[in-house]
Enzyme design. Structure first.
Site, PDB file in Angstrom:
ATOM      1  N   HIS A   1      18.625 163.045  61.739  1.00  0.00           N
ATOM      2  CA  HIS A   1      18.433 164.249  61.391  1.00  0.00           C
ATOM      3  C   HIS A   1      19.786 165.086  61.327  1.00  0.00           C
ATOM      4  O   HIS A   1      20.623 164.595  61.865  1.00  0.00           O
ATOM      5  CB  HIS A   1      17.601 164.835  62.424  1.00  0.00           C
ATOM      6  CG  HIS A   1      17.215 166.228  62.554  1.00  0.00           C
ATOM      7  ND1 HIS A   1      15.761 166.287  61.729  1.00  0.00           N
ATOM      8  CD2 HIS A   1      17.538 167.435  62.698  1.00  0.00           C
ATOM      9  CE1 HIS A   1      15.545 167.767  61.760  1.00  0.00           C
ATOM     10  NE2 HIS A   1      16.510 168.349  62.289  1.00  0.00           N
TER      11      HIS A   1
ATOM     12  N   ASP B   1       8.479 174.120  69.417  1.00  0.00           N
ATOM     13  CA  ASP B   1       9.492 174.269  68.324  1.00  0.00           C
ATOM     14  C   ASP B   1       9.104 174.902  67.030  1.00  0.00           C
ATOM     15  O   ASP B   1       9.860 175.777  66.683  1.00  0.00           O
ATOM     16  CB  ASP B   1      10.195 172.974  67.969  1.00  0.00           C
ATOM     17  CG  ASP B   1      11.369 173.112  67.026  1.00  0.00           C
ATOM     18  OD1 ASP B   1      12.255 174.018  67.433  1.00  0.00           O
ATOM     19  OD2 ASP B   1      11.342 172.768  65.789  1.00  0.00           O
TER      20      ASP B   1
ATOM     21  N   ARG C   1      13.535 182.241  66.302  1.00  0.00           N
ATOM     22  CA  ARG C   1      14.989 182.215  66.162  1.00  0.00           C
ATOM     23  C   ARG C   1      15.757 182.738  65.154  1.00  0.00           C
ATOM     24  O   ARG C   1      16.688 183.300  64.851  1.00  0.00           O
ATOM     25  CB  ARG C   1      15.565 180.630  66.702  1.00  0.00           C
ATOM     26  CG  ARG C   1      15.438 180.342  67.993  1.00  0.00           C
ATOM     27  CD  ARG C   1      15.712 178.696  68.047  1.00  0.00           C
ATOM     28  NE  ARG C   1      17.020 178.196  67.574  1.00  0.00           N
ATOM     29  CZ  ARG C   1      17.175 177.151  67.200  1.00  0.00           C
ATOM     30  NH1 ARG C   1      16.198 176.344  67.024  1.00  0.00           N
ATOM     31  NH2 ARG C   1      18.466 176.878  66.715  1.00  0.00           N
TER      32      ARG C   1
ATOM     33  N   SER D   1      15.835 171.826  69.786  1.00  0.00           N
ATOM     34  CA  SER D   1      14.852 172.053  68.581  1.00  0.00           C
ATOM     35  C   SER D   1      14.507 170.574  67.940  1.00  0.00           C
ATOM     36  O   SER D   1      13.817 170.170  67.615  1.00  0.00           O
ATOM     37  CB  SER D   1      15.334 173.086  67.673  1.00  0.00           C
ATOM     38  OG  SER D   1      14.842 172.750  66.522  1.00  0.00           O
TER      39      SER D   1
ATOM     40  N   LYS E   1      11.587 167.276  68.159  1.00  0.00           N
ATOM     41  CA  LYS E   1      10.870 166.746  67.169  1.00  0.00           C
ATOM     42  C   LYS E   1      11.027 165.334  67.131  1.00  0.00           C
ATOM     43  O   LYS E   1      10.065 164.577  67.004  1.00  0.00           O
ATOM     44  CB  LYS E   1      11.090 167.474  65.896  1.00  0.00           C
ATOM     45  CG  LYS E   1      10.648 168.905  65.808  1.00  0.00           C
ATOM     46  CD  LYS E   1      11.220 169.365  64.466  1.00  0.00           C
ATOM     47  CE  LYS E   1      12.509 169.929  64.426  1.00  0.00           C
ATOM     48  NZ  LYS E   1      13.011 171.048  64.232  1.00  0.00           N
TER      49      LYS E   1
HETATM   50  N1  URA Z   1      17.405 171.584  62.832  1.00  0.00           N
HETATM   51  C1  URA Z   1      16.409 171.913  63.754  1.00  0.00           C
HETATM   52  O1  URA Z   1      15.500 171.299  63.397  1.00  0.00           O
HETATM   53  N2  URA Z   1      16.650 172.961  64.670  1.00  0.00           N
HETATM   54  C2  URA Z   1      17.814 173.542  64.583  1.00  0.00           C
HETATM   55  O2  URA Z   1      17.694 174.380  65.678  1.00  0.00           O
HETATM   56  C3  URA Z   1      18.705 173.228  63.735  1.00  0.00           C
HETATM   57  C4  URA Z   1      18.676 172.643  63.078  1.00  0.00           C
END
Ligand code: URA
Length: 413
Positions: A73, A151, A158, A173, A177
Site C-alpha cells: 500500500h 475508514d 477527512r 486509515s 484496511k
Molecule cells: N491511503 C489511505 O488509505 N488512507 C490515507 O489516509 C492515506 C492514503
C-alpha cells in the site's frame, strides 16, 4: 488523552451513524492539530479494524501449498500507478495479492478510480469472488466494502475537512484496511516530499515506523520503503492516462522510475512472502506480468481491447526557450490534474476518467524552444485555465540539470 473506551465508542457509533459528521469533524480536527499517543493510534486502528469484517484466506491453496498472501500500500502520491504493474508482476512470480484499494484522496489519485477507466472493470467483488480470484488468477483488487467501514466514512470526511495530512489518521486509515484484508505480509511505500501528504523526511519516517509497528504487533510482518514524491512518478497523472502508462511498463517499456520502483517493491513483496529465486524484472521482459494483468482485468469484467477514455479537450504547454528541463513540482501537477477533473471536490462525486496531465520531459532532459512539455486533457474545457494556472511556477527550463534525487530513500522494517 482519549481512553480506550472513548475510542471504541466513538468509532463504533460513528460507523453506525449515531455520531454526527459535525461531531466527528471536530474530533478529527483535534487529532489533526494535537496528534495522538502511540497507545491511542494502536487502539484507534484496532477499533477501525473491528468496525467490520476481517478476511481470512489462510485456508486457500494452490498446487497443494498455502497461498503466499502479500500486499503493498502506498501512502498516496502523484502519478503513483504502481499497484497496476506491481500486482501482476508479483503474481507472475508466485505470490497471491488480496488488495483492498482506495479512491482518490485530497490531491492524490486512487487505484480504484484508475482501474475503473478500463471499460467494464468492477472493483465491487464479493468475498466468494475474491477467494476464487486468489486461487485462479492470483489476485483481486477490490473496494474495501465491509472491511474497516469506519475508514470509509472517516476517509470521506477527512477529504472535505482538510484533515488528511495527519500521521495518526493516515496510519490508522491504511493499516485498518490492510489488517482486515487477509494479507499475511505487507509492504508499504511511504512517500516523502512536496507531493506526499507528509512533506518532511522526519514525518514520513515516523509514519513508516508507526505503520510497521502496527502491522508487526498484529502478526502481519510489515516493512516499508521511503520513496521520493517531490516529482511526479512517471510521465502521466490522472486516471486512464496512468493505466496507459502502466500497460507500457507491463509491455517491457515505460518510464525508468516507474519500472525501478515496481521492481524494488516486487522484490520486497516476494521476500516478505518467502518467495526466492525469481527475478521480478524478467516478468516485464517475458510478457508473463502482462498476461497476468490481462487475466486479472478480465476476471473483474474489464475489456482491454476497448480504447481507454481520453478527455475531449486538450491544451499544451510549450518550452519558452531551449535548455534543460528543471525540477517538476509534484503538487503543481497534482493540482492541475485535479482541476481538470481527475479528482473529486465533493465526496462520492464521479471523476473524469479521461482527465489528466501527460509530461513529455523528465527533469534533466534536453529541451528545444517551442517543444511541448505538458499536455492537459479534460472533458470540460472551462477547467483548462485553472489547471494551466496550477502548472505555472511548477516547472522550469534552465541551463543546468536539477539536483539528482534518489527514488528510494530508505528501507524500514
Ligand atoms: N491511503 C489511505 O488509505 N488512507 C490515507 O489516509 C492515506 C492514503
Amino acid at each position: 488523552m482519549l481512553s480506550d473506551d472513548a475510542i471504541d465508542w466513538v468509532i463504533d457509533n460513528y460507523t453506525r451513524g449515531r455520531v454526527a459528521d459535525e461531531q466527528m469533524s471536530a474530533l478529527l480536527m483535534a487529532i489533526f492539530l494535537r496528534g495522538m499517543t502511540p497507545g491511542e493510534i494502536t487502539r484507534w486502528t484496532a477499533a477501525m479494524v473491528n468496525s467490520g469484517e476481517r478476511f481470512d484466506f489462510t485456508d486457500l491453496e494452490r498446487d497443494g501449498r498455502p497461498l503466499a498472501l502479500v500486499d503493498k500500500h502506498s501512502t498516496g502520491g502523484v502519478g503513483d500507478k504502481l499497484t497496476i504493474p506491481l500486482v501482476p508482476v508479483v503474481i507472475a512470480c508466485g505470490a497471491a495479492v488480496p488488495q483492498a484499494a482506495g479512491r482518490g484522496l485530497g490531491h492524490t489519485g486512487g487505484t480504484l478510480d484508475k482501474l475503473e477507466a478500463i471499460p467494464g472493470f468492477s472493483a465491487e467483488l464479493t468475498k466468494t469472488q475474491i477467494r476464487q480470484q486468489l486461487c485462479g488468477v492470483g489476485a483481486a483488487i477490490f473496494a474495501a466494502g465491509e472491511l474497516a467501514p469506519a475508514d470509509r466514512k472517516i476517509y470521506a470526511l477527512r477529504d472535505v475537512t482538510a484533515t488528511t495530512e495527519s500521521l495518526p489518521l493516515i496510519a490508522s486509515s491504511i493499516m485498518s484496511k490492510k489488517l482486515a484484508e487477509g494479507a499475511r505480509a505487507l509492504v508499504l511505500d511511504v512517500k516523502v516530499g512536496r507531493g506526499a501528504f507528509l512533506k518532511t523526511e522526519a514525518e514520513s519516517r515516523e509514519l513508516a515506523r508507526t505503520m510497521v509497528e502496527l502491522g508487526n504487533d498484529y502478526g502481519v510482518p510489515t516493512r516499508a520503503l521511503l520513496t521520493d514524491m517531490n516529482r511526479p512518478l512517471g510521465l502521466s497523472v490522472g486516471n486512464a492516462v496512468e493505466v496507459a502508462e502502466s500497460l507500457d511498463v507491463l509491455a517491457g517499456g515505460g518510464p525508468a522510475d516507474v519500472v525501478e520502483l515496481t521492481v524494488a517493491l516486487a522484490r520486497e513483496m516476494l521476500a516478505a512472502a518467502g518467495i526466492d529465486g525469481v527475478d521480478p524484472a524478467e516478468t516485464l521482459r517475458d510478457g508473463s506480468a502482462m498476461d497476468r494483468f490481462r487475466a486479472l482485468v478480465a476476471a473483474q469484467g474489464g475489456d482491454l481491447s476497448l480504447p481507454l477514455p481520453i478527455g475531449a479537450a486538450s491544451e499544451t504547454v510549450t518550452a519558452p526557450r531551449g535548455g534543460v528541463m528543471g525540477d517538476i513540482d509534484a503538487m503543481g501537477v497534482a493540482m492541475a490534474a485535479w482541476r481538470l477533473g481527475a479528482g473529486r471536490a465533493q465526496p462520492g462525486e464521479p471523476v473524469q476518467l479521461g482527465a489528466g496531465v501527460r509530461l513529455h520531459r523528465r527533469p534533466g532532459e534536453p529541451v528545444a524552444a517551442g517543444e511541448t512539455l505538458f499536455t492537459l486533457y479534460t472533458d470540460t474545457p472551462d477547467r483548462l485555465p485553472a489547471a494551466l494556472g496550477e502548472l505555472d511556477g511548477a516547472w522550469s527550463v534552465g541551463d543546468a540539470p536539477p539536483q539528482e534525487l534518489p527514488l528510494i530513500i530508505d528501507r524500514i522494517d
